[in-house]
Design a protein around this motif. Structure first.
Motif: not given
Lengths: 115, 113
Positions: A10-35
């Motif tokens: 969960h992430l709550v942020m104001g309109m002036t904030n800077k934040k980052s989302l992180k994603c990790e996989q260890h399946m050896g996949h070579r294509a990654m997606y954001w939706y």
């Protein structure tokens, strides 16, 4: 193991904030997606990385900035978001061609609220 | 016309019923067909994956693809309250290094005890 992990949950942020989302996989996949997924709607593709190179940007506003530091990690940097950007952000990965199953495995998502 | 059509439901059934979920599509280039289950506020979970036409069975779940009719189905036998979720069909064309999925709108299933 077909696990994709995402932080934070969960992430709550104001309109002036800077934040980052992180994603990790260890399946050896070579294509990654954001939706992005809004309530009662299917996931909507934002970005695709293939072999750590940005392959698709679905005309996403520049306040969303993706980054793929290595083949296992995917980040989404957020800056100056709007309240309408509040949604569930999903990461997915898929196996490279010739590797058999060609489908995407999704992470649990980050629920983002922009105030 | 949307590329993939799916009845949004909700579909309400009693426990133990056989459930049939369906999608139609218009793009004859689709070759890979998936069904995902998504519980409220969670990420989609892959249930079934089929390449081209045919049937595939996994436990209580059976996926069918009829490319001649551009129609795919997911059957759930002996449905359980824990099957209550939104079911998304998804499909894609030939894999070229990554996969661009086209989703249906999702069908919300409610299984009552």
């Amino acid at each position: 193991d077909t696990e994709v992990t995402q932080t934070p949950k969960h992430l709550v942020m104001g309109m002036t904030n800077k934040k980052s989302l992180k994603c990790e996989q260890h399946m050896g996949h070579r294509a990654m997606y954001w939706y992005k997924q809004k309530a009662k709607k299917p996931p909507e593709l934002m970005f695709v990385y293939s072999y750590e190179k940005l392959s698709i940007n679905e005309s996403v506003p520049s306040r969303f900035s993706p980054e793929c530091p290595n083949s296992s990690l995917l980040n989404l940097h957020l800056h100056a978001l709007q309240p309408e950007d509040s949604a569930l952000y999903l990461c997915a990965s898929s196996q490279e061609p010739g590797g058999g199953s060609r489908t995407q495995y999704f992470g649990p998502g980050t629920r983002l609220t922009v105030l | 016309q949307k590329e993939v059509e799916q009845d949004p439901g909700p579909l309400s059934v009693p426990e133990g019923a056989i459930v049939s979920l369906n999608c139609t599509y218009s793009n004859s280039a689709f070759q890979y067909f998936m069904w995902y289950r998504q519980y409220s506020r969670k990420g989609p979970e892959l249930l079934m994956y089929t390449y081209s036409s045919g049937n595939k069975e996994d436990g209580r779940f059976t996926a069918q693809v009829d490319k001649s009719s551009k129609y795919i189905s997911l059957f759930i036998r002996d449905s359980q309250p824990s099957d209550s979720a939104t079911y998304l069909c998804a499909m894609s064309e030939r894999d070229t290094g990554f996969q661009k999925l086209v989703f249906g709108t999702g069908t919300r299933l409610l299984v009552s005890p």
